[in-house]
Write a protein that holds these residues in place. Structure first.
Motif, PDB file in Angstrom:
ATOM      1  N   LYS A   5      -2.129  -5.225 -14.190  1.00 37.13           N
ATOM      2  CA  LYS A   5      -3.633  -5.586 -13.945  1.00 37.13           C
ATOM      3  C   LYS A   5      -3.738  -6.008 -12.362  1.00 37.13           C
ATOM      4  O   LYS A   5      -4.631  -5.500 -11.803  1.00 37.13           O
ATOM      5  CB  LYS A   5      -4.033  -6.760 -14.819  1.00 37.13           C
ATOM      6  CG  LYS A   5      -5.366  -7.036 -14.586  1.00 37.13           C
ATOM      7  CD  LYS A   5      -5.932  -8.091 -15.600  1.00 37.13           C
ATOM      8  CE  LYS A   5      -7.309  -8.564 -15.539  1.00 37.13           C
ATOM      9  NZ  LYS A   5      -7.733  -9.638 -16.302  1.00 37.13           N
ATOM     10  N   ARG A   6      -3.117  -6.784 -11.921  1.00 41.27           N
ATOM     11  CA  ARG A   6      -3.301  -7.321 -10.655  1.00 41.27           C
ATOM     12  C   ARG A   6      -2.926  -6.211  -9.496  1.00 41.27           C
ATOM     13  O   ARG A   6      -3.590  -6.207  -8.625  1.00 41.27           O
ATOM     14  CB  ARG A   6      -2.449  -8.454 -10.334  1.00 41.27           C
ATOM     15  CG  ARG A   6      -2.612  -9.481  -9.171  1.00 41.27           C
ATOM     16  CD  ARG A   6      -4.120  -9.811  -8.895  1.00 41.27           C
ATOM     17  NE  ARG A   6      -4.394 -10.644  -7.823  1.00 41.27           N
ATOM     18  CZ  ARG A   6      -5.545 -10.411  -7.196  1.00 41.27           C
ATOM     19  NH1 ARG A   6      -6.566  -9.594  -7.522  1.00 41.27           N
ATOM     20  NH2 ARG A   6      -5.843 -11.104  -6.380  1.00 41.27           N
TER      21      ARG A   6
ATOM     22  N   ASP B 283       0.774  -1.328  -0.136  1.00 44.30           N
ATOM     23  CA  ASP B 283      -0.094  -0.131   0.026  1.00 44.30           C
ATOM     24  C   ASP B 283       1.002   1.226   0.100  1.00 44.30           C
ATOM     25  O   ASP B 283       2.214   1.109  -0.263  1.00 44.30           O
ATOM     26  CB  ASP B 283      -0.941  -0.095   0.885  1.00 44.30           C
ATOM     27  CG  ASP B 283      -0.197   0.149   2.586  1.00 44.30           C
ATOM     28  OD1 ASP B 283       0.978   0.206   2.620  1.00 44.30           O
ATOM     29  OD2 ASP B 283      -0.730  -0.136   3.601  1.00 44.30           O
ATOM     30  N   THR B 284       0.416   2.293   0.228  1.00 44.44           N
ATOM     31  CA  THR B 284       1.064   3.811   0.115  1.00 44.44           C
ATOM     32  C   THR B 284       2.180   3.840   1.300  1.00 44.44           C
ATOM     33  O   THR B 284       2.942   4.682   1.110  1.00 44.44           O
ATOM     34  CB  THR B 284       0.147   4.923   0.267  1.00 44.44           C
ATOM     35  OG1 THR B 284      -0.704   4.623   1.599  1.00 44.44           O
ATOM     36  CG2 THR B 284      -1.064   4.966  -1.163  1.00 44.44           C
ATOM     37  N   GLN B 285       1.856   3.015   2.319  1.00 48.63           N
ATOM     38  CA  GLN B 285       2.779   3.078   3.418  1.00 48.63           C
ATOM     39  C   GLN B 285       3.768   1.898   3.527  1.00 48.63           C
ATOM     40  O   GLN B 285       4.727   1.648   4.302  1.00 48.63           O
ATOM     41  CB  GLN B 285       2.231   3.164   4.769  1.00 48.63           C
ATOM     42  CG  GLN B 285       1.211   4.450   5.073  1.00 48.63           C
ATOM     43  CD  GLN B 285       0.373   4.482   6.258  1.00 48.63           C
ATOM     44  OE1 GLN B 285       1.094   3.869   7.438  1.00 48.63           O
ATOM     45  NE2 GLN B 285      -0.771   4.705   6.439  1.00 48.63           N
TER      46      GLN B 285
ATOM     47  N   VAL C  85       2.551   3.002  -9.995  1.00 52.53           N
ATOM     48  CA  VAL C  85       2.987   1.831  -9.105  1.00 52.53           C
ATOM     49  C   VAL C  85       4.649   1.599  -9.393  1.00 52.53           C
ATOM     50  O   VAL C  85       4.871   1.523 -10.187  1.00 52.53           O
ATOM     51  CB  VAL C  85       2.191   0.739  -9.571  1.00 52.53           C
ATOM     52  CG1 VAL C  85       2.520  -0.480  -8.508  1.00 52.53           C
ATOM     53  CG2 VAL C  85       0.844   0.848  -9.483  1.00 52.53           C
ATOM     54  N   ARG C  86       5.178   1.988  -8.119  1.00 53.61           N
ATOM     55  CA  ARG C  86       6.418   1.969  -8.004  1.00 53.61           C
ATOM     56  C   ARG C  86       7.045   0.605  -8.004  1.00 53.61           C
ATOM     57  O   ARG C  86       6.398  -0.377  -7.224  1.00 53.61           O
ATOM     58  CB  ARG C  86       7.144   2.662  -6.993  1.00 53.61           C
ATOM     59  CG  ARG C  86       6.946   4.201  -7.178  1.00 53.61           C
ATOM     60  CD  ARG C  86       7.500   4.993  -5.991  1.00 53.61           C
ATOM     61  NE  ARG C  86       9.032   4.487  -5.738  1.00 53.61           N
ATOM     62  CZ  ARG C  86       9.674   4.764  -4.698  1.00 53.61           C
ATOM     63  NH1 ARG C  86       9.090   5.057  -3.485  1.00 53.61           N
ATOM     64  NH2 ARG C  86      10.885   4.618  -4.672  1.00 53.61           N
TER      65      ARG C  86
ATOM     66  N   GLY D 294      -5.271  -2.522  -5.637  1.00 51.14           N
ATOM     67  CA  GLY D 294      -5.206  -0.945  -5.184  1.00 51.14           C
ATOM     68  C   GLY D 294      -3.576  -0.591  -4.503  1.00 51.14           C
ATOM     69  O   GLY D 294      -3.368  -0.172  -3.848  1.00 51.14           O
ATOM     70  N   ALA D 295      -2.639  -1.405  -5.211  1.00 56.29           N
ATOM     71  CA  ALA D 295      -1.152  -1.532  -4.693  1.00 56.29           C
ATOM     72  C   ALA D 295      -0.501  -0.002  -5.205  1.00 56.29           C
ATOM     73  O   ALA D 295      -0.827   0.497  -6.269  1.00 56.29           O
ATOM     74  CB  ALA D 295      -0.246  -2.639  -5.213  1.00 56.29           C
TER      75      ALA D 295
END
Length: 224
Positions: A159-160, A131-133, A202-203, A165-166
């Motif tokens: 896609k995954r 996630d964002t954290q 997405v990093r 929501g990664a």
């Protein structure tokens, strides 16, 4: 003489309770798992016999069901008990990662990925979705291959990541050959994945290569 007749300080269970599990030898830890020995052999004696027969603790723990159950003093019940114990260990590692920032625990990430992939006889490509954290959302194996290759499709990874929501990912795959050194192909697919995932913000934080006894980090080498 049975273990119950040994001096209390030398009994594996009492030794563990008094000194901690780290104070026990492989044979003593295995004896606690076995609980009982066989006729004429204590649990510790049996544990030493098994470690010798399999070539060590790791080989015993990763033995397939047929070989494990054929060993004297073992069987299906012990195999099921062992698999449950190993899975509990993997889930415990996963829960530790899930509670914190994955980037703050590189050693724990390596340990977790090694526990998931080092014993595989075929190549797999997996992703830790974050996630964002940078907390773990999910670990998933996305592609499976032969002994020396796996087809990896950036579109499927992206896609995954969107479905979950990664905000970031950590990539991982194993080298069943036993050599963890990344190949040129490994570096190329990493760049392709970075480019594809960047389109969706997405990093890619790291890419780990796992072999039988080592885990190599792309980030530590400045490759991501």
């Amino acid at each position: 003489m049975g273990i119950n007749h040994w001096p209390e300080g030398e009994r594996p269970r009492e030794k563990l309770l008094n000194l901690g599990a780290q104070a026990l030898s492989d044979a003593e830890l295995l004896a606690i798992f076995l609980r009982v020995g066989v006729q004429g052999r204590s649990a510790v004696d049996l544990a030493r016999d098994l470690l010798s027969a399999f070539g060590g603790l790791r080989q015993l723990l990763e033995a397939d069901q047929v070989r494990f159950c054929e060993a004297h003093g073992l069987g299906n019940a012990k195999y099921a008990q062992l698999q449950a114990t190993l899975e509990l260990s993997r889930r415990h590692l996963a829960s530790q990662l899930a509670r914190g920032n994955a980037l703050m625990s590189p050693a724990l990430v390596k340990h977790y990925l090694s526990s998931q992939m080092r014993h595989l006889g075929h190549e797999e490509f997996a992703v830790l979705f974050l996630d964002t954290q940078h907390r773990i959302i999910r670990y998933e194996t996305l592609f499976r291959g032969t002994l020396d290759s796996a087809s990896v499709y950036p579109r499927e990874v992206a896609k995954r990541a969107l479905e979950l929501g990664a905000a970031a990912v950590i990539l991982a795959h194993n080298h069943p050959s036993g050599v963890a050194e990344p190949s040129d192909a490994d570096r190329r697919i990493t760049e392709r994945l970075k480019e594809a995932l960047a389109l969706f913000e997405v990093r890619v934080l790291d890419h780990f290569v796992v072999d039988d006894g080592e885990v190599v980090s792309f980030a530590e080498r400045g490759w991501v």
